[in-house]
Design an enzyme around this catalytic site. Sequence first.
Site, PDB file in Angstrom:
ATOM      1  N   LYS A  22       0.730  -1.613   0.129  1.00 23.08           N
ATOM      2  CA  LYS A  22       0.214   0.068  -0.334  1.00 23.08           C
ATOM      3  C   LYS A  22       1.028   1.378   0.102  1.00 23.08           C
ATOM      4  O   LYS A  22       0.713   2.214  -1.081  1.00 23.08           O
ATOM      5  CB  LYS A  22      -0.543   0.253   1.482  1.00 23.08           C
ATOM      6  CG  LYS A  22      -1.635   1.679   1.770  1.00 23.08           C
ATOM      7  CD  LYS A  22      -2.115   1.443   3.055  1.00 23.08           C
ATOM      8  CE  LYS A  22      -1.506   1.052   3.737  1.00 23.08           C
ATOM      9  NZ  LYS A  22      -1.311   3.119   4.616  1.00 23.08           N
ATOM     10  N   ASN A  23       1.709   1.403   0.753  1.00 23.44           N
ATOM     11  CA  ASN A  23       2.774   2.578   1.006  1.00 23.44           C
ATOM     12  C   ASN A  23       3.624   2.510  -0.341  1.00 23.44           C
ATOM     13  O   ASN A  23       4.093   3.698  -0.266  1.00 23.44           O
ATOM     14  CB  ASN A  23       3.721   2.172   2.132  1.00 23.44           C
ATOM     15  CG  ASN A  23       3.330   2.749   3.182  1.00 23.44           C
ATOM     16  OD1 ASN A  23       1.197   2.927   3.695  1.00 23.44           O
ATOM     17  ND2 ASN A  23       2.995   2.300   4.605  1.00 23.44           N
ATOM     18  N   CYS A 120      -3.246  12.495  13.875  1.00 16.90           N
ATOM     19  CA  CYS A 120      -3.730  11.801  13.714  1.00 16.90           C
ATOM     20  C   CYS A 120      -3.712  10.648  14.700  1.00 16.90           C
ATOM     21  O   CYS A 120      -2.821  11.231  16.013  1.00 16.90           O
ATOM     22  CB  CYS A 120      -2.958  11.062  12.486  1.00 16.90           C
ATOM     23  SG  CYS A 120      -3.087   9.419  12.156  1.00 16.90           S
ATOM     24  N   ARG A 125       2.077  14.590  13.902  1.00 18.59           N
ATOM     25  CA  ARG A 125       2.475  14.042  12.454  1.00 18.59           C
ATOM     26  C   ARG A 125       2.493  15.188  11.636  1.00 18.59           C
ATOM     27  O   ARG A 125       1.589  15.889  10.161  1.00 18.59           O
ATOM     28  CB  ARG A 125       1.468  12.872  11.384  1.00 18.59           C
ATOM     29  CG  ARG A 125       1.323  11.409  12.731  1.00 18.59           C
ATOM     30  CD  ARG A 125       0.811  10.650  11.755  1.00 18.59           C
ATOM     31  NE  ARG A 125       1.165  10.172  10.608  1.00 18.59           N
ATOM     32  CZ  ARG A 125       1.078   8.622   9.621  1.00 18.59           C
ATOM     33  NH1 ARG A 125      -0.281   8.476  10.052  1.00 18.59           N
ATOM     34  NH2 ARG A 125       1.841   8.462   8.624  1.00 18.59           N
ATOM     35  N   ASP A 308       5.333   0.027  11.875  1.00 17.54           N
ATOM     36  CA  ASP A 308       4.093  -0.173  11.848  1.00 17.54           C
ATOM     37  C   ASP A 308       4.746  -2.211  12.044  1.00 17.54           C
ATOM     38  O   ASP A 308       2.884  -2.409  11.635  1.00 17.54           O
ATOM     39  CB  ASP A 308       4.215   0.301   9.456  1.00 17.54           C
ATOM     40  CG  ASP A 308       3.844   1.493   9.284  1.00 17.54           C
ATOM     41  OD1 ASP A 308       3.966   1.778  10.413  1.00 17.54           O
ATOM     42  OD2 ASP A 308       4.042   1.423   8.565  1.00 17.54           O
ATOM     43  N   ARG A 400      -7.940  -0.205   5.081  1.00 18.06           N
ATOM     44  CA  ARG A 400      -7.327   0.635   4.347  1.00 18.06           C
ATOM     45  C   ARG A 400      -6.240  -0.241   4.359  1.00 18.06           C
ATOM     46  O   ARG A 400      -5.564   0.751   3.265  1.00 18.06           O
ATOM     47  CB  ARG A 400      -7.131   1.597   5.507  1.00 18.06           C
ATOM     48  CG  ARG A 400      -8.467   2.025   6.213  1.00 18.06           C
ATOM     49  CD  ARG A 400      -7.732   3.412   6.520  1.00 18.06           C
ATOM     50  NE  ARG A 400      -7.373   4.571   6.850  1.00 18.06           N
ATOM     51  CZ  ARG A 400      -6.455   5.313   7.246  1.00 18.06           C
ATOM     52  NH1 ARG A 400      -6.859   5.698   7.643  1.00 18.06           N
ATOM     53  NH2 ARG A 400      -6.251   5.980   6.206  1.00 18.06           N
TER      54      ARG A 400
END
Length: 433
Positions: A22-23, A120, A125, A308, A400
């Site tokens: 995804k990133n 967030c 952030r 993560d 997500r």
Amino acid sequence: MDKLVIRGGVPLHGTIRVGGAKNAALPCMAACLLTEDELLLDQVPDVRDLQTTRRLLETMGVETDAGSGRARHRMALKARNITNPEAAYDLVKTMRASTLVLGPLLARTGQARVSLPGGCAIGARPINLHLLGLEKLGARLRQEHGYVIAETDRLRGNHYVFDRITVTGTEDVLMAAVLAEGETVLENCALEPEVVDLAELLIKMGAKIEGAGTPTLRIQGVARLHGASHRIIPDRIEAGTFILAGLITGGQLTVTGLNPLHLRALLDRLQEAGADLRVGADAVETHPSPRLRGLDITTAEYPGFATDLQAQYMALMTRAEGTAVITETIFENRFMHALEMVRMGADIKIEGNRAIVRGPAPLTGAAVLASDLRASASLVLSGLAAEGETIIDRIYHIDRGYERIEDKLRAVGGVIRRIGNLIPQPASAAASL
Ligand code: EPU
């Protein structure tokens, strides 16, 4: 709002395949703004953040086409004309990575109007380092009504040192620099594989970039870029999550389609902790590891231990013998999952940016609340290991970044299902990553 219901205590067995990252797909999709030609991306995971990115690009005038069925991971993007160089609050608030369009919009059209993301769930952030980098390249910036408005006649190469390492900051400024006039040198850049993947795509599009994967990027600006096709790298965080799922359930699970070089910090720590892993060229096999012991980790930028994967590692440590001190250095508020794990029977104390996990704790199923994407994944792992039933609420976070996680886990023996109810999810409830 959907929930996941898990009946724990069943070891996972079989083979599970990871999808594209995804990133990495996020900045690669934003890169379509840099050319009027078509960009063809393969291995784009079918996750909500990328659907949001597609919608965002369409609002700017980008023509998009995604395959369906077996071809659903292919996407064509063509920014022939950028009719609206703007990222509106409604989309940015649900996905802070929308700010990745700032650099490419500015480089291609000389203007951008991008909503500032707010705070967030995992930390403040800010994007100040993106903005300073773009200013260094000659952008004139002002803030109005919650938006950054950026303008330039032509970006010019310069020398910029990031004050701290930022993944999307590096990507944003890199995408601006490839079309700037002359040479740009960026120092203290992020080394994450996702940054390297973006650089490789940009090079295919005609950009001149040296040093991807090192702290210094040297870019010779070009007048125009052209179309390209590119396969997104495997998702190292999804892969790590499944490896930890295999271990936490004491199963024999093969996680395939990954790049073990991208997972070195996790695999090294796990083997040090006594995990029985077999590492192949593009797969990792987990085996029951009864002698797993608590091992300290500290999150760090790549190639260090990924923030993560911190929550998912914490879930495993609740089952290991002894104490593990988990230190989070990237985000200031990334321990929300710990409090939910405590409700499931884990022994975890939070002291500032350290979580002290004492194990092994007998986890029991409970109703828990997911606070962000990776926290949701860690609660899924806890649920798979716990005795009895776990119900995870606010599971929209997991969609997500994980494609059909419950289907993938069910295919390897996980007892997990999704249930819905009739209360619609308020748009404002979606925290942004
Ligand atoms: N920071 C600043 N100023 C900036 C930018 C960052 O102070 O201008 C700070 C942040 O507040 C944070 C640190 O620098 O404390 C690092 O943040 P970074 O900018 O690297 O994070 P990001 O680019 O916003 C990406 C991933 C995150 C991942 C982090 C760290 C994407 C789309 N997101 O975020 O992924 O946690 O890097 O590796 O690439 C996730 O997928 O669950 C996720 C949160």
